[in-house]
Write a protein that holds these residues in place. Sequence first.
Motif, PDB file in Angstrom:
ATOM      1  N   UNK A  94       0.823  -1.217   0.000  1.00 32.95           N
ATOM      2  CA  UNK A  94       0.000   0.000   0.000  1.00 32.95           C
ATOM      3  C   UNK A  94       0.846   1.250   0.000  1.00 32.95           C
ATOM      4  N   UNK A  95       0.542   2.127  -0.908  1.00 35.45           N
ATOM      5  CA  UNK A  95       1.305   3.377  -1.025  1.00 35.45           C
ATOM      6  C   UNK A  95       0.864   4.410  -0.014  1.00 35.45           C
ATOM      7  N   UNK A  96      -0.109   4.063   0.828  1.00 38.50           N
ATOM      8  CA  UNK A  96      -0.598   5.011   1.826  1.00 38.50           C
ATOM      9  C   UNK A  96       0.408   5.259   2.922  1.00 38.50           C
ATOM     10  N   UNK A  97       1.409   4.412   3.039  1.00 37.79           N
ATOM     11  CA  UNK A  97       2.414   4.599   4.090  1.00 37.79           C
ATOM     12  C   UNK A  97       3.381   5.686   3.673  1.00 37.79           C
ATOM     13  N   UNK A  98       3.380   6.788   4.451  1.00 35.25           N
ATOM     14  CA  UNK A  98       4.185   7.928   4.059  1.00 35.25           C
ATOM     15  C   UNK A  98       5.217   8.331   5.084  1.00 35.25           C
ATOM     16  N   UNK A  99       5.098   7.808   6.279  1.00 39.68           N
ATOM     17  CA  UNK A  99       6.025   8.223   7.325  1.00 39.68           C
ATOM     18  C   UNK A  99       7.266   7.345   7.296  1.00 39.68           C
ATOM     19  N   UNK A 100       8.361   7.898   7.750  1.00 40.82           N
ATOM     20  CA  UNK A 100       9.623   7.166   7.756  1.00 40.82           C
ATOM     21  C   UNK A 100       9.651   6.167   8.882  1.00 40.82           C
ATOM     22  N   UNK A 101      10.457   5.086   8.751  1.00 41.08           N
ATOM     23  CA  UNK A 101      10.544   4.091   9.821  1.00 41.08           C
ATOM     24  C   UNK A 101      11.004   4.714  11.124  1.00 41.08           C
ATOM     25  N   UNK A 102      10.415   4.215  12.208  1.00 39.70           N
ATOM     26  CA  UNK A 102      10.808   4.694  13.524  1.00 39.70           C
ATOM     27  C   UNK A 102      12.128   4.059  13.935  1.00 39.70           C
ATOM     28  N   UNK A 103      12.880   4.716  14.810  1.00 41.73           N
ATOM     29  CA  UNK A 103      14.123   4.112  15.295  1.00 41.73           C
ATOM     30  C   UNK A 103      13.839   2.776  15.953  1.00 41.73           C
ATOM     31  N   UNK A 104      14.704   1.817  15.746  1.00 44.71           N
ATOM     32  CA  UNK A 104      14.479   0.480  16.278  1.00 44.71           C
ATOM     33  C   UNK A 104      15.522   0.129  17.311  1.00 44.71           C
ATOM     34  N   UNK A 105      15.164  -0.703  18.300  1.00 45.55           N
ATOM     35  CA  UNK A 105      16.131  -1.096  19.316  1.00 45.55           C
ATOM     36  C   UNK A 105      17.108  -2.126  18.772  1.00 45.55           C
ATOM     37  N   UNK A 106      17.995  -2.608  19.649  1.00 49.23           N
ATOM     38  CA  UNK A 106      18.968  -3.618  19.234  1.00 49.23           C
ATOM     39  C   UNK A 106      18.266  -4.915  18.855  1.00 49.23           C
ATOM     40  N   UNK A 107      19.023  -5.788  18.197  1.00 48.86           N
ATOM     41  CA  UNK A 107      18.441  -7.035  17.692  1.00 48.86           C
ATOM     42  C   UNK A 107      18.148  -7.997  18.835  1.00 48.86           C
ATOM     43  N   UNK A 108      17.079  -8.754  18.656  1.00 49.18           N
ATOM     44  CA  UNK A 108      16.680  -9.739  19.657  1.00 49.18           C
ATOM     45  C   UNK A 108      16.616 -11.120  19.014  1.00 49.18           C
ATOM     46  N   UNK A 109      17.051 -12.106  19.743  1.00 48.72           N
ATOM     47  CA  UNK A 109      16.845 -13.493  19.316  1.00 48.72           C
ATOM     48  C   UNK A 109      15.866 -14.145  20.284  1.00 48.72           C
ATOM     49  N   UNK A 111       8.961  -1.466   6.163  1.00 52.92           N
ATOM     50  CA  UNK A 111       9.246  -0.039   6.323  1.00 52.92           C
ATOM     51  C   UNK A 111       9.420   0.368   7.774  1.00 52.92           C
ATOM     52  N   UNK A 112       8.693  -0.285   8.692  1.00 49.03           N
ATOM     53  CA  UNK A 112       8.784   0.070  10.109  1.00 49.03           C
ATOM     54  C   UNK A 112       9.767  -0.805  10.866  1.00 49.03           C
ATOM     55  N   UNK A 113      10.370  -1.785  10.181  1.00 51.09           N
ATOM     56  CA  UNK A 113      11.289  -2.706  10.835  1.00 51.09           C
ATOM     57  C   UNK A 113      10.610  -3.363  12.035  1.00 51.09           C
ATOM     58  N   UNK A 114       9.372  -3.789  11.826  1.00 52.46           N
ATOM     59  CA  UNK A 114       8.601  -4.420  12.888  1.00 52.46           C
ATOM     60  C   UNK A 114       8.417  -5.911  12.598  1.00 52.46           C
ATOM     61  N   UNK A 115       8.226  -6.651  13.655  1.00 50.29           N
ATOM     62  CA  UNK A 115       7.968  -8.080  13.530  1.00 50.29           C
ATOM     63  C   UNK A 115       6.463  -8.299  13.540  1.00 50.29           C
ATOM     64  N   UNK A 116       5.945  -8.959  12.514  1.00 55.26           N
ATOM     65  CA  UNK A 116       4.509  -9.182  12.376  1.00 55.26           C
ATOM     66  C   UNK A 116       4.251 -10.677  12.304  1.00 55.26           C
ATOM     67  N   UNK A 117       3.381 -11.160  13.167  1.00 58.52           N
ATOM     68  CA  UNK A 117       3.071 -12.586  13.255  1.00 58.52           C
ATOM     69  C   UNK A 117       1.595 -12.769  12.982  1.00 58.52           C
TER      70      UNK A 117
END
Length: 613
Positions: A43-58, A228-234
């Motif tokens: 979807x091209x409706x996403x216009x905001x830049x990715x938010x800062x993300x924390x360190x990597x998690x396993x 774009x948000x560097x989020x984990x989606x399940x």
Amino acid sequence: MNNTHTMASCFHPPPSMTTNRREEDSIILFSSSNSPDEYSSASSSSSSSPLPTPNRYSLTVANLSYTIHHVTILKSVTFTTQPSKLLAVALDPSSTILINNGRISNNNQLRRLCGFVPQDDDLLPLLTVKETLMYSAKFSLRDSTAKEKEERVDTLLRDLGLVLVQDSFVGEGDEEDRGVSGGERKRVSIAVEMIRDPPILLLDEPTSGLDSRNSLQVVELLANMAKTKQRTVVFSIHQPSYRILDYISDYLILSRGSVIHFGNLEHLEDSIAKLGFQIPEQLNPIEFAMEIVDSLRDSNQTDSSRSLLSSSSSIENENENDNTIAKKQEFRSLFDVAEISFLCSRFCKIIYRTKQLFLARTMQAVVAGLGLGSVYTRLKRDEEGVAERLGLFAFSLSFLLSSTVEALPIYLRERRVLMKEASRGSYRISSYMIANTIAFVPFLFVVSLLFSIPVYWIVGLNPSVHAFSFFVLCVWLIILMASSLVLFLSAVAPDFISGNSLICTVLGAFFLFSGYFIPKEKIPKPWMFMYYVSLYRYPLESMLVNEYWSLRKECFSGGDMGCLMTGEDVLRKRGLDKDTRWINVGIMLAFFVFYRFLCWGILLRKSYSKSTL
């Protein structure tokens, strides 16, 4: 280069869903931020830049099992996920969950890290899309300013393609209250969870009940957000179409509680080919895998578990400080003024917009008052008039106490939203109960006035202003008691039919033992307690005392031998030798508070036993 992250979450599937699907094979799909270029078509409706993300998690889970109603759903499943990988699992106390080798031991820690969108959209239909998100922001973003909350909501409206429907009511999707479309309603549910910007988002069958177009839009949205948000989606899904599969990088397939496949689509196709099967052109690999699930389980179960475990060695621990996860929730006072004010505002909007409650209750009060006044017009002060007054009071009580039943479906609908919001810590249940009281008490006072004014003066009851004022107070307390009773029973009843039957039974028993049909001395001893807990008894006595106490010397029946019945005789015949009006007012107030306290206790217990993310 942005850091990517994955965060863990486990949730309990609803018992009804688990029971109904226990014979089915589950597909759990998960996508990653390094997925193919198909994400660029999201979807091209996403216009905001990715938010800062924390360190990597396993994330590592060992010996994961889940059993409900003596049916094993998961059997000692062990797996490891890498950053940006998603996985939906069910939590059992015997399992071990690790984030960067730091153990997750309770739900409070998980709630801080993730949001959960259930299969059913538990939203308030009479709020607009933007109002729904604004209230969610007010509850979740306590430390943000009003401007920051507004900006967060506007960003989500743009990102999720809801700008055009932001002023439309959410609705329920039925013919009477359609509201936004099913796909838009699902996006509102996602937006509610994304208000606090959780690093991981869990969704239980987000495409369930949607047509192919809306299903694709939802999955496309989730894929775009993961990238774009560097989020984990399940999310879990049944029978995904070819186009939906384009947005998924890896698949976890479970059969009878065990892992039978973990990997990408090509890996699944290779596994099927090694078994000597050829995928028909009309089926995608996932659909065909469900048809040969027994063969996959027998040949690949052990290897899958081993490969999952081996992948954990490739994850680096970039920051040892990430092992520290907060174990304490922020302490809040018992009465949160901000919570109560937000909830009061929401209640007032719902009351005003609920036509069957607002208009029906007000019109019902006016029509009933005028109707009873026309039946009992200008009662005489004689023996017949005494009997008619008693009948008027008894019928008024029965009408007023039973007129609150129509609020039951509204309470039941709100209960689902309350359980979800309270269990994830949006607000305290005590705040909800206080706000409910503050919002409804003035409204019910207006209803009591609309009923009392016509019936009192048309019938010609005690003409003193003091007596009229007390009559209005008594009617108000009756409605308040009934409202609290219905609220309490709505917390107990599982559905409308059961709740309606329970209310009718309770009110019928209260009326029977009120002293109107059976005198106190005639009530069997085993049932005497009902006389003291009857909601009819105290207002009936109060109305009688209010009518005759100032007319104790007034003659209501006379003859050649003088006065045969005074107001004092009328009261004495009912066992009312003292002015107990204000004592009864205190008792009625106690009933009002008592049933709300019981409701609070039941809802609090349910929120703990059915806690969600």
